[in-house]
Design a protein around this motif. Structure first.
Motif, mmCIF file in Angstrom:
data_model
loop_
_atom_site.group_PDB
_atom_site.id
_atom_site.type_symbol
_atom_site.label_atom_id
_atom_site.label_comp_id
_atom_site.label_asym_id
_atom_site.label_seq_id
_atom_site.Cartn_x
_atom_site.Cartn_y
_atom_site.Cartn_z
ATOM 1 N N VAL A 129 0.817 -1.216 0.000
ATOM 2 C CA VAL A 129 0.000 0.000 0.000
ATOM 3 C C VAL A 129 0.845 1.258 0.000
ATOM 4 O O VAL A 129 0.499 2.246 -0.658
ATOM 5 N N LYS A 130 1.924 1.267 0.730
ATOM 6 C CA LYS A 130 2.730 2.487 0.838
ATOM 7 C C LYS A 130 3.270 2.946 -0.512
ATOM 8 O O LYS A 130 3.623 4.127 -0.674
ATOM 9 N N MET A 131 3.310 2.045 -1.486
ATOM 10 C CA MET A 131 3.804 2.406 -2.812
ATOM 11 C C MET A 131 2.758 3.159 -3.627
ATOM 12 O O MET A 131 3.108 3.893 -4.561
ATOM 13 N N TRP A 132 1.474 2.997 -3.289
ATOM 14 C CA TRP A 132 0.445 3.587 -4.144
ATOM 15 C C TRP A 132 -0.671 4.339 -3.408
ATOM 16 O O TRP A 132 -1.582 4.859 -4.051
ATOM 17 N N TYR A 137 -5.386 8.087 -3.271
ATOM 18 C CA TYR A 137 -6.141 9.238 -2.776
ATOM 19 C C TYR A 137 -6.301 10.302 -3.866
ATOM 20 O O TYR A 137 -7.365 10.921 -3.992
ATOM 21 N N ARG A 138 -5.247 10.546 -4.624
ATOM 22 C CA ARG A 138 -5.323 11.568 -5.677
ATOM 23 C C ARG A 138 -6.348 11.193 -6.747
ATOM 24 O O ARG A 138 -7.131 12.034 -7.199
ATOM 25 N N ILE A 139 -6.358 9.910 -7.158
ATOM 26 C CA ILE A 139 -7.327 9.441 -8.154
ATOM 27 C C ILE A 139 -8.748 9.614 -7.628
ATOM 28 O O ILE A 139 -9.630 10.115 -8.331
ATOM 29 N N ASN A 140 -8.967 9.204 -6.385
ATOM 30 C CA ASN A 140 -10.295 9.369 -5.783
ATOM 31 C C ASN A 140 -10.695 10.838 -5.715
ATOM 32 O O ASN A 140 -11.849 11.185 -5.978
ATOM 33 N N ASN A 141 -9.755 11.688 -5.389
ATOM 34 C CA ASN A 141 -10.045 13.117 -5.285
ATOM 35 C C ASN A 141 -10.497 13.688 -6.630
ATOM 36 O O ASN A 141 -11.464 14.460 -6.701
ATOM 37 N N ILE A 142 -9.808 13.287 -7.688
ATOM 38 C CA ILE A 142 -10.169 13.750 -9.039
ATOM 39 C C ILE A 142 -11.578 13.297 -9.409
ATOM 40 O O ILE A 142 -12.400 14.089 -9.884
ATOM 41 N N LEU A 143 -11.857 12.021 -9.188
ATOM 42 C CA LEU A 143 -13.148 11.466 -9.587
ATOM 43 C C LEU A 143 -14.288 11.974 -8.699
ATOM 44 O O LEU A 143 -15.398 12.243 -9.178
ATOM 45 N N LEU A 144 -14.015 12.099 -7.412
ATOM 46 C CA LEU A 144 -15.046 12.624 -6.507
ATOM 47 C C LEU A 144 -15.382 14.075 -6.842
ATOM 48 O O LEU A 144 -16.553 14.465 -6.848
ATOM 49 N N GLU A 157 -14.263 12.409 7.810
ATOM 50 C CA GLU A 157 -13.509 13.643 8.038
ATOM 51 C C GLU A 157 -12.035 13.397 8.367
ATOM 52 O O GLU A 157 -11.145 14.029 7.795
ATOM 53 N N GLN A 158 -11.767 12.486 9.285
ATOM 54 C CA GLN A 158 -10.383 12.277 9.710
ATOM 55 C C GLN A 158 -9.525 11.689 8.585
ATOM 56 O O GLN A 158 -8.416 12.162 8.321
ATOM 57 N N GLU A 159 -10.048 10.655 7.935
ATOM 58 C CA GLU A 159 -9.296 10.016 6.852
ATOM 59 C C GLU A 159 -9.114 10.977 5.686
ATOM 60 O O GLU A 159 -8.067 11.010 5.041
ATOM 61 N N ALA A 160 -10.141 11.786 5.402
ATOM 62 C CA ALA A 160 -10.053 12.753 4.308
ATOM 63 C C ALA A 160 -8.976 13.800 4.587
ATOM 64 O O ALA A 160 -8.257 14.223 3.673
ATOM 65 N N LYS A 161 -8.847 14.211 5.846
ATOM 66 C CA LYS A 161 -7.813 15.185 6.208
ATOM 67 C C LYS A 161 -6.428 14.602 5.966
ATOM 68 O O LYS A 161 -5.547 15.268 5.385
ATOM 69 N N ALA A 162 -6.229 13.362 6.374
ATOM 70 C CA ALA A 162 -4.944 12.697 6.164
ATOM 71 C C ALA A 162 -4.666 12.525 4.670
ATOM 72 O O ALA A 162 -3.532 12.711 4.205
ATOM 73 N N ALA A 163 -5.718 12.182 3.908
ATOM 74 C CA ALA A 163 -5.562 12.000 2.465
ATOM 75 C C ALA A 163 -5.176 13.311 1.796
ATOM 76 O O ALA A 163 -4.297 13.334 0.912
ATOM 77 N N SER A 164 -5.805 14.420 2.212
ATOM 78 C CA SER A 164 -5.496 15.731 1.637
ATOM 79 C C SER A 164 -4.048 16.125 1.893
ATOM 80 O O SER A 164 -3.364 16.656 1.012
ATOM 81 N N ILE A 165 -3.586 15.860 3.113
ATOM 82 C CA ILE A 165 -2.183 16.159 3.456
ATOM 83 C C ILE A 165 -1.246 15.348 2.586
ATOM 84 O O ILE A 165 -0.234 15.853 2.072
ATOM 85 N N MET A 166 -1.580 14.073 2.386
ATOM 86 C CA MET A 166 -0.745 13.200 1.573
ATOM 87 C C MET A 166 -0.684 13.671 0.121
ATOM 88 O O MET A 166 0.370 13.669 -0.510
ATOM 89 N N ILE A 167 -1.836 14.099 -0.407
ATOM 90 C CA ILE A 167 -1.884 14.613 -1.777
ATOM 91 C C ILE A 167 -1.046 15.879 -1.894
ATOM 92 O O ILE A 167 -0.278 16.057 -2.848
ATOM 93 N N GLN A 168 -1.185 16.776 -0.905
ATOM 94 C CA GLN A 168 -0.423 18.025 -0.917
ATOM 95 C C GLN A 168 1.075 17.765 -0.825
ATOM 96 O O GLN A 168 1.877 18.406 -1.521
#
Length: 322
Positions: A129-132, A137-144, A157-168
């Motif tokens: 998982v750490k490889m992708w 998250y970025r793919i989901n963000n685009i499609l969502l 909310e919590q997972e989305a915040k972590a995902a946003s940080i990871m994308i950034q």
């Protein structure tokens, strides 16, 4: 509404698989499995949001019951949905931000799930998982976002915040890579002799003349000379007759920048965004009206008469069949 192709049903299923993933250990085998399943249903729900018919499998002109089902008609057979690879390709044609890079990554994640399920290979053990996860998250963000939703709608909310940080952070890494590369090429280019700079510019001008279609010639962010920007075809407009010519607009999503003067290369939509070269660009093409309209010349021309006329151009007085 056709329940099998319903956006709400498909999105709810994606949410269910995310919940199951959250209940698993992050290092366990089932965590990536549930994530990959949720990704497939986000892809399908995005197509359904546009129109359920985009999910209907119509392998031939006589097999159209799934298409009828997508439009709300009752059918006797079980409706069939398109393969996930086809769904990914269709979204690539529709959503500009869903570039070939995202398409390949989405397909890779889902293919690893299939490897896990249908073969003796280790699947996600060799593709952890750490490889992708940041790509996921970025793919989901685009499609969502295309659906008018956001990461919180799917992950909470919590997972989305972590995902946003990871994308950034991933975007920041990309920006640093591009800026560092430009800086390195600038240092090398600045140390070239005046003669070498002129020589390289002449070579660049010669090479750029070879690329007339499907490209742009923006200034290089390193040496400021003209560079070559290539793109992936996104769409083509309907042909129109303008000034007596058949003309169509072809739209391209930038894919790669190459500079023949300084040697700088920037690959991919995400990296091109860093230097402001990610906007869709258009080129005009002039298709042959005969080919475009499917005209058979023989239906409008007397071939025997044409041959006679052509022969008379080469042989004075025509020719005689003796």
């Amino acid at each position: 509404m056709s329940k099998a192709f319903s956006h709400n049903e498909l999105f709810t299923k994606a949410q269910l698989y995310i919940e199951r993933a959250h209940n698993e250990e992050r290092d366990g085998d089932l965590y990536p499995f549930w994530l990959s399943l949720s990704l497939e249903f986000i892809i399908r729900s995005t197509l359904a949001r546009i129109h359920p018919a985009l999910l209907a499998d119509t392998p031939n002109s006589n097999d159209f019951k799934s298409l009828l089902y997508a439009f709300g008609f009752e059918v006797t057979n079980q409706p069939k949905s398109i393969q996930i690879t086809t769904a990914i390709n269709r979204l690539g044609e529709i959503i500009n931000d869903f570039t070939q890079n995202e398409q390949k990554q989405a397909a890779l994640i889902i293919n690893e799930r299939n490897t896990e399920l249908h073969s003796g290979l280790k699947g996600f053990q060799e593709f952890p998982v750490k490889m992708w996860i940041s790509d996921f998250y970025r793919i989901n963000n685009i499609l969502l976002n295309y659906q008018g939703l956001n990461l919180t709608d799917l992950f909470g909310e919590q997972e989305a915040k972590a995902a946003s940080i990871m994308i950034q952070e991933d975007d920041a890494k990309t920006k640093k890579i591009v800026i560092d590369r430009i800086r390195a090429y600038k240092e090398v280019y600045s140390e070239l002799s005046a003669e070498e700079v002129i020589k390289r510019k002449e070579i660049s001008e010669k090479e750029l003349r070879k690329f007339l279609k499907h490209t742009l010639k923006p200034n290089c962010p390193c040496c400021e000379n003209e560079a070559l920007l290539t793109g992936e075809q996104v769409s083509v407009s309907s042909a129109k007759i303008i000034d007596g010519e058949l003309k169509e607009e072809v739209r391209y999503l930038p894919a790669k920048l190459a500079c023949f003067s300084c040697g700088l290369k920037i690959d991919g939509y995400q990296q091109l965004k860093v230097v402001g070269l990610s906007d869709v660009f258009t080129k005009y093409e002039y298709p042959d009206p005969v080919e475009y309209l499917g005209i058979e010349a023989e239906d409008y021309v007397d071939i025997d008469e044409l041959v006679e006329r052509r022969m008379s151009e080469y042989y004075d007085g025509g020719y005689n069949d003796e």
